[in-house]
Design a protein around this motif. Structure first.
Motif, PDB file in Angstrom:
ATOM      1  N   LEU A  86      70.034 -17.804 -39.914  1.00  0.00           N
ATOM      2  CA  LEU A  86      70.301 -16.437 -39.465  1.00  0.00           C
ATOM      3  C   LEU A  86      69.332 -16.014 -38.368  1.00  0.00           C
ATOM      4  N   LEU A  87      68.095 -16.527 -38.427  1.00  0.00           N
ATOM      5  CA  LEU A  87      67.108 -16.213 -37.390  1.00  0.00           C
ATOM      6  C   LEU A  87      67.334 -17.026 -36.125  1.00  0.00           C
ATOM      7  N   ASP A  88      67.958 -18.178 -36.252  1.00  0.00           N
ATOM      8  CA  ASP A  88      68.295 -19.033 -35.121  1.00  0.00           C
ATOM      9  C   ASP A  88      67.088 -19.320 -34.224  1.00  0.00           C
ATOM     10  N   LEU A  89      65.963 -19.607 -34.857  1.00  0.00           N
ATOM     11  CA  LEU A  89      64.759 -19.948 -34.096  1.00  0.00           C
ATOM     12  C   LEU A  89      64.885 -21.369 -33.563  1.00  0.00           C
ATOM     13  N   PRO A  90      64.677 -21.565 -32.271  1.00  0.00           N
ATOM     14  CA  PRO A  90      64.772 -22.914 -31.711  1.00  0.00           C
ATOM     15  C   PRO A  90      63.749 -23.860 -32.353  1.00  0.00           C
ATOM     16  N   GLU A  91      64.133 -25.115 -32.483  1.00  0.00           N
ATOM     17  CA  GLU A  91      63.253 -26.147 -33.036  1.00  0.00           C
ATOM     18  C   GLU A  91      61.919 -26.154 -32.292  1.00  0.00           C
ATOM     19  N   GLY A  92      60.827 -26.134 -33.033  1.00  0.00           N
ATOM     20  CA  GLY A  92      59.500 -26.187 -32.443  1.00  0.00           C
ATOM     21  C   GLY A  92      59.020 -24.899 -31.805  1.00  0.00           C
ATOM     22  N   SER A  93      59.726 -23.796 -32.035  1.00  0.00           N
ATOM     23  CA  SER A  93      59.356 -22.537 -31.371  1.00  0.00           C
ATOM     24  C   SER A  93      58.286 -21.751 -32.114  1.00  0.00           C
ATOM     25  N   VAL A 125      61.075 -14.121 -29.295  1.00  0.00           N
ATOM     26  CA  VAL A 125      61.535 -12.741 -29.055  1.00  0.00           C
ATOM     27  C   VAL A 125      63.050 -12.728 -28.866  1.00  0.00           C
ATOM     28  N   ASP A 126      63.559 -13.666 -28.080  1.00  0.00           N
ATOM     29  CA  ASP A 126      65.005 -13.722 -27.831  1.00  0.00           C
ATOM     30  C   ASP A 126      65.777 -13.961 -29.131  1.00  0.00           C
ATOM     31  N   ALA A 127      65.267 -14.831 -29.995  1.00  0.00           N
ATOM     32  CA  ALA A 127      65.931 -15.103 -31.276  1.00  0.00           C
ATOM     33  C   ALA A 127      65.927 -13.857 -32.165  1.00  0.00           C
ATOM     34  N   MET A 128      64.803 -13.139 -32.194  1.00  0.00           N
ATOM     35  CA  MET A 128      64.727 -11.924 -33.018  1.00  0.00           C
ATOM     36  C   MET A 128      65.649 -10.834 -32.454  1.00  0.00           C
ATOM     37  N   ASP A 129      65.685 -10.702 -31.131  1.00  0.00           N
ATOM     38  CA  ASP A 129      66.604  -9.746 -30.492  1.00  0.00           C
ATOM     39  C   ASP A 129      68.054 -10.097 -30.814  1.00  0.00           C
ATOM     40  N   ALA A 130      68.382 -11.389 -30.784  1.00  0.00           N
ATOM     41  CA  ALA A 130      69.753 -11.827 -31.084  1.00  0.00           C
ATOM     42  C   ALA A 130      70.121 -11.502 -32.531  1.00  0.00           C
ATOM     43  N   TYR A 131      69.164 -11.641 -33.451  1.00  0.00           N
ATOM     44  CA  TYR A 131      69.424 -11.289 -34.855  1.00  0.00           C
ATOM     45  C   TYR A 131      69.802  -9.810 -34.955  1.00  0.00           C
ATOM     46  N   ILE A 132      69.023  -8.969 -34.300  1.00  0.00           N
ATOM     47  CA  ILE A 132      69.280  -7.521 -34.348  1.00  0.00           C
ATOM     48  C   ILE A 132      70.613  -7.188 -33.682  1.00  0.00           C
ATOM     49  N   GLN A 133      70.885  -7.773 -32.532  1.00  0.00           N
ATOM     50  CA  GLN A 133      72.165  -7.520 -31.863  1.00  0.00           C
ATOM     51  C   GLN A 133      73.341  -7.932 -32.742  1.00  0.00           C
ATOM     52  N   ALA A 153      66.393  -0.875 -35.472  1.00  0.00           N
ATOM     53  CA  ALA A 153      65.560  -2.077 -35.622  1.00  0.00           C
ATOM     54  C   ALA A 153      64.744  -2.319 -34.357  1.00  0.00           C
ATOM     55  N   ARG A 154      63.617  -3.010 -34.542  1.00  0.00           N
ATOM     56  CA  ARG A 154      62.712  -3.246 -33.421  1.00  0.00           C
ATOM     57  C   ARG A 154      62.115  -4.642 -33.470  1.00  0.00           C
ATOM     58  N   VAL A 155      61.788  -5.148 -32.303  1.00  0.00           N
ATOM     59  CA  VAL A 155      61.049  -6.397 -32.152  1.00  0.00           C
ATOM     60  C   VAL A 155      59.844  -6.089 -31.280  1.00  0.00           C
ATOM     61  N   ALA A 156      58.683  -6.577 -31.688  1.00  0.00           N
ATOM     62  CA  ALA A 156      57.466  -6.344 -30.907  1.00  0.00           C
ATOM     63  C   ALA A 156      56.576  -7.577 -30.947  1.00  0.00           C
ATOM     64  N   THR A 157      55.940  -7.859 -29.830  1.00  0.00           N
ATOM     65  CA  THR A 157      54.897  -8.876 -29.794  1.00  0.00           C
ATOM     66  C   THR A 157      53.576  -8.127 -29.903  1.00  0.00           C
ATOM     67  N   VAL A 164      57.007  -9.664 -34.281  1.00  0.00           N
ATOM     68  CA  VAL A 164      57.392  -8.951 -35.499  1.00  0.00           C
ATOM     69  C   VAL A 164      58.777  -8.352 -35.299  1.00  0.00           C
ATOM     70  N   MET A 165      59.643  -8.588 -36.275  1.00  0.00           N
ATOM     71  CA  MET A 165      60.975  -7.994 -36.268  1.00  0.00           C
ATOM     72  C   MET A 165      61.120  -7.150 -37.527  1.00  0.00           C
ATOM     73  N   VAL A 166      61.607  -5.923 -37.354  1.00  0.00           N
ATOM     74  CA  VAL A 166      61.834  -5.031 -38.489  1.00  0.00           C
ATOM     75  C   VAL A 166      63.222  -4.425 -38.347  1.00  0.00           C
ATOM     76  N   CYS A 167      64.074  -4.722 -39.320  1.00  0.00           N
ATOM     77  CA  CYS A 167      65.433  -4.196 -39.378  1.00  0.00           C
ATOM     78  C   CYS A 167      65.659  -3.762 -40.829  1.00  0.00           C
ATOM     79  N   CYS A 168      65.216  -2.547 -41.140  1.00  0.00           N
ATOM     80  CA  CYS A 168      65.324  -2.043 -42.510  1.00  0.00           C
ATOM     81  C   CYS A 168      65.173  -0.526 -42.488  1.00  0.00           C
ATOM     82  N   GLU A 169      65.392   0.090 -43.633  1.00  0.00           N
ATOM     83  CA  GLU A 169      65.139   1.520 -43.722  1.00  0.00           C
ATOM     84  C   GLU A 169      63.650   1.762 -43.481  1.00  0.00           C
TER      85      GLU A 169
END
Length: 184
Positions: A86-93, A125-133, A153-157, A164-169
């Motif tokens: 679900l996070l779709d993090l690239p291998e080795g990222s 960051v791109d993977a976390m943004d894609a999760y939120i989208q 929801a937000r993503v921040a470095t 950090v990705m936060v998608c919750c109440e």
């Protein structure tokens, strides 16, 4: 007289260097991302959603939520085959992470702390943004209350390098608590 002043200034300079050097050492102790997520969110979320992270043997482990009801191998399989994709993090990222996600199609829920590998911050960051989208697109015409969660929801470095990705109440409060804990 000049020699005494010069010696005093030299001694003062050395003392300043010693004190400055002591204060500039970085804490190399790894942060406990699982504990940080646990402490940042509501007790109800800790009871319901497990937090997974890599284990020493190359597999994944989890704490909290429903994780105690799984045998270790089954838990690893669920994380690697259902949650991690679900996070779709690239291998080795990434070099470390902790995450808590809902795999249910009726909830927008995801909290993650990811330590990117060298030069891989943008990929994370791109993977976390894609999760939120994806959460936003899934919920937009389906469940209004879950769409509102995904929309906030937000993503921040953060300054320590983690993404950090936060998608919750209460996403602002959770994000601030995580940022504070990472900065400590």
């Amino acid at each position: 007289m000049k020699k005494r002043i010069l010696a005093a200034l030299l001694a003062l300079g050395c003392a300043l260097l010693v004190f400055t050097g002591c204060g500039s050492k970085k804490d190399t102790t790894p942060k406990d991302y699982t504990q940080i997520i646990h402490d940042a969110r509501e007790a109800e979320d800790n009871d319901y959603y497990m937090i997974f992270s890599p284990a020493e043997d190359g597999k994944f482990t989890a704490q909290y939520g429903y994780s105690a009801s799984y045998p270790a191998d089954d838990l690893n399989d669920e994380i690697q085959n259902m949650l991690l994709p679900l996070l779709d993090l690239p291998e080795g990222s990434y070099t470390d992470l902790a995450a808590s996600l809902s795999a249910m199609m009726v909830q927008s829920y995801g909290v993650a702390i990811v330590k990117p590998a060298e030069g891989k911050t943008q990929e994370v960051v791109d993977a976390m943004d894609a999760y939120i989208q994806n959460q936003q697109q899934t919920m937009e015409h389906y469940l209004e209350d879950q769409y509102q969660i995904a929309a906030s929801a937000r993503v921040a470095t953060v300054p320590t390098g983690e993404v950090v990705m936060v998608c919750c109440e209460n996403s602002d409060a959770v994000m601030n608590a995580i940022k504070t804990a990472l900065a400590a």
